[in-house]
Design a protein around this motif. Structure first.
Motif, PDB file in Angstrom:
ATOM      1  N   LEU A 245       0.854  -1.191   0.000  1.00 21.83           N
ATOM      2  CA  LEU A 245       0.000   0.000   0.000  1.00 21.83           C
ATOM      3  C   LEU A 245       0.890   1.241   0.000  1.00 21.83           C
ATOM      4  O   LEU A 245       0.664   2.184  -0.751  1.00 21.83           O
ATOM      5  CB  LEU A 245      -0.924   0.007   1.219  1.00 21.83           C
ATOM      6  N   ASN A 246       1.897   1.224   0.874  1.00 17.98           N
ATOM      7  CA  ASN A 246       2.966   2.238   0.923  1.00 17.98           C
ATOM      8  C   ASN A 246       2.429   3.680   0.895  1.00 17.98           C
ATOM      9  O   ASN A 246       2.765   4.471   0.002  1.00 17.98           O
ATOM     10  CB  ASN A 246       3.938   2.021  -0.243  1.00 17.98           C
ATOM     11  N   PRO A 247       1.615   4.051   1.867  1.00 18.73           N
ATOM     12  CA  PRO A 247       1.054   5.407   1.859  1.00 18.73           C
ATOM     13  C   PRO A 247       2.098   6.481   2.137  1.00 18.73           C
ATOM     14  O   PRO A 247       3.036   6.276   2.912  1.00 18.73           O
ATOM     15  CB  PRO A 247       0.023   5.347   2.992  1.00 18.73           C
ATOM     16  N   PHE A 320     -10.445   9.772   0.717  1.00 16.07           N
ATOM     17  CA  PHE A 320      -9.189   9.106   1.052  1.00 16.07           C
ATOM     18  C   PHE A 320      -8.215   9.013  -0.119  1.00 16.07           C
ATOM     19  O   PHE A 320      -8.609   8.859  -1.267  1.00 16.07           O
ATOM     20  CB  PHE A 320      -9.482   7.705   1.601  1.00 16.07           C
ATOM     21  N   ASP A 321      -6.928   9.085   0.259  1.00 14.31           N
ATOM     22  CA  ASP A 321      -5.851   8.905  -0.723  1.00 14.31           C
ATOM     23  C   ASP A 321      -5.550   7.422  -0.939  1.00 14.31           C
ATOM     24  O   ASP A 321      -5.130   7.016  -2.021  1.00 14.31           O
ATOM     25  CB  ASP A 321      -4.580   9.611  -0.237  1.00 14.31           C
ATOM     26  N   TYR A 322      -5.747   6.642   0.111  1.00 15.71           N
ATOM     27  CA  TYR A 322      -5.457   5.204   0.072  1.00 15.71           C
ATOM     28  C   TYR A 322      -6.562   4.452   0.793  1.00 15.71           C
ATOM     29  O   TYR A 322      -7.133   4.945   1.774  1.00 15.71           O
ATOM     30  CB  TYR A 322      -4.131   4.879   0.776  1.00 15.71           C
ATOM     31  N   CYS A 323      -6.831   3.249   0.310  1.00 15.74           N
ATOM     32  CA  CYS A 323      -7.794   2.379   0.986  1.00 15.74           C
ATOM     33  C   CYS A 323      -7.260   0.949   0.990  1.00 15.74           C
ATOM     34  O   CYS A 323      -6.882   0.425  -0.064  1.00 15.74           O
ATOM     35  CB  CYS A 323      -9.161   2.428   0.301  1.00 15.74           C
ATOM     36  N   LEU A 324      -7.224   0.358   2.151  1.00 15.96           N
ATOM     37  CA  LEU A 324      -6.867  -1.051   2.264  1.00 15.96           C
ATOM     38  C   LEU A 324      -8.139  -1.873   2.441  1.00 15.96           C
ATOM     39  O   LEU A 324      -8.915  -1.634   3.367  1.00 15.96           O
ATOM     40  CB  LEU A 324      -5.934  -1.281   3.460  1.00 15.96           C
TER      41      LEU A 324
END
Length: 432
Positions: A245-247, A320-324
């Motif tokens: 994911l490496n946010p 959101f910028d990232y979603c897991l």
């Protein structure tokens, strides 16, 4: 040891016939006042029998004068335990195994079952070597010898190779390593290794710098290393999900299926406690577990939210910028760690889970800003729960594309290759 054998028998009976989970039964037992040696014996016997059940039953069938379906369930479990000890362990002589098994048969069976237990075990004990499986069909042969569901063996046999399948099945029946993730919010790798040495713990490296396999983990959870939040017990594959994911620092991240918080707190560490991580679960008690883990590990940028991932949440839209999406799954990548999954999940369960997984992804896509990233992961190596889910999603969402991981559209990890749980990870980018 007699009392320990009876405890093992009752645990197996609950797992096989009453829907209990082996891991939970052993955890409950560990909280009781039980001798360490007895606990180790019970854990070894129960885990071994669950792992090798199909093979053990094959041996019973081969030497039983009674039709297999007519053998009483608890007598069958006594036989499974005994045969496992005879051919997989070498600490107890066969005559002692037979004697203790007969005593259990006296308690839980009748006169006929006592004689049957004594007779079949005496016959089997005279064999010089572990019985081989003699089934002509290669898939059935492997499934029986390594005690795996046929659908699982068939998939890898047909899509990989016979050699790959043998190595995978064999590895699934071995003990997993005790892997820890170093919590870089509180300590760096070199200092953690020094602290391990001071406490008398030895380790081996993994291919991820901040993950170590602890060779002698007994007592490490009770150590200062744990209470100070220097590490989190987490499988290597699970650790790498957050890495992929490496946010970026100062970003906003949504962890839709976050409990118990291993990946959430790792994300927090990668971001160095900057930005914001929203950790969700539909169970309040599980959210409390995330809060407890975050507190111990010093993760201060995590906020928890009661949320059902299968239901669209308007408050999350374009936030959101990232979603897991570490989706609920069959767990068939965890055979090594949780062998009873072999016997309580079938192909229909997997197909039903894929519908839930796609519904979660369909919600997640609305939560991500353009240019944002979704990482979809499962602790399953099935195509149905991974490649098929992603393929269906992409057909219906042309504004997403795959960003490869290690050169693969869906990156898979296997115990015999990576010395980790079986995992599948896919990274998706929202184009617009």
């Amino acid at each position: 040891m007699k009392n320990a054998r009876e405890k093992a028998l009752l645990i197996l009976n609950d797992v096989f016939y009453k829907g209990a989970f082996l891991e939970e039964q052993l955890e409950i037992l560990s909280y009781s006042k039980i001798d360490k040696r007895d606990y180790a014996f019970i854990k070894e016997i129960t885990t071994g029998v669950v792992r090798n059940r199909t093979y053990l039953d094959y041996v019973v069938r081969a030497y039983s004068k009674i039709k297999f379906s007519k053998i009483h369930k608890i007598i069958l479990t006594i036989l499974e335990m005994s045969i496992y000890q005879m051919f997989f362990l070498d600490r107890v002589p066969n005559y002692s195994i037979i004697s203790e098994s007969v005593e259990l048969a006296k308690i839980y069976g009748n006169k006929g079952s006592v004689g049957f237990t004594n007779g079949i075990l005496r016959t089997i004990s005279k064999l010089e070597n572990k019985p081989q499986v003699k089934i002509k069909d290669s898939i059935d042969n492997l499934s029986t010898y390594y005690s795996h569901p046929r659908f699982y063996t068939e998939y890898f046999y047909n899509n990989y190779s016979e050699d790959f399948t043998k190595k995978l099945l064999k590895s699934n029946n071995e003990m997993p390593p005790f892997t820890v993730r170093i919590n870089t919010l509180k300590i760096n790798r070199d200092d953690f290794i020094k602290e391990l040495g001071k406490e008398g713990f030895s380790y081996t490296k993994t291919h991820y710098n901040n993950a170590l396999n602890i060779e002698n983990p007994e007592g490490i959870i009770d150590s200062d290393l744990f209470s100070k939040g220097f590490f989190y017990v987490q499988d290597l594959a699970s650790i790498l999900v957050s890495e992929y994911l490496n946010p970026d620092k100062d970003s906003k991240v949504l962890d839709l299926c976050a409990s118990p918080g291993g990946k959430t707190t790792h994300i927090s560490a990668i971001m160095e406690n900057t930005g914001e991580v929203i950790a969700c679960d539909k169970n309040k008690a599980k959210l409390n577990t995330i809060i407890e883990n975050a507190k111990r590990l010093g993760s201060t940028n995590i906020k928890t939210k009661l949320n059902d991932a299968t239901i669209f949440n308007k408050d999350f839209e374009n936030e959101f910028d990232y979603c897991l999406v570490d989706a609920p799954c069959s767990g068939i990548g965890l055979y090594r760690k949780k062998p009873d999954i072999k016997w309580n999940k079938n192909i229909e369960d997997i197909e039903n889970l894929s519908k839930i997984q796609i519904s979660i992804l369909e919600n997640a896509k609305k939560y991500i800003k353009p240019g944002g990233t979704i990482v979809y992961s499962t602790c399953s190596v099935s195509k149905i729960e991974n490649e098929d889910v992603i393929s269906k999603f992409l057909k219906e969402n042309s504004n997403f594309k795959i960003e490869q991981i290690e050169g693969y559209d869906t990156y898979k990890m296997f115990p015999h290759i990576n010395n980790s749980d079986g995992f599948s990870i896919t990274r998706l980018i929202k184009i617009s």
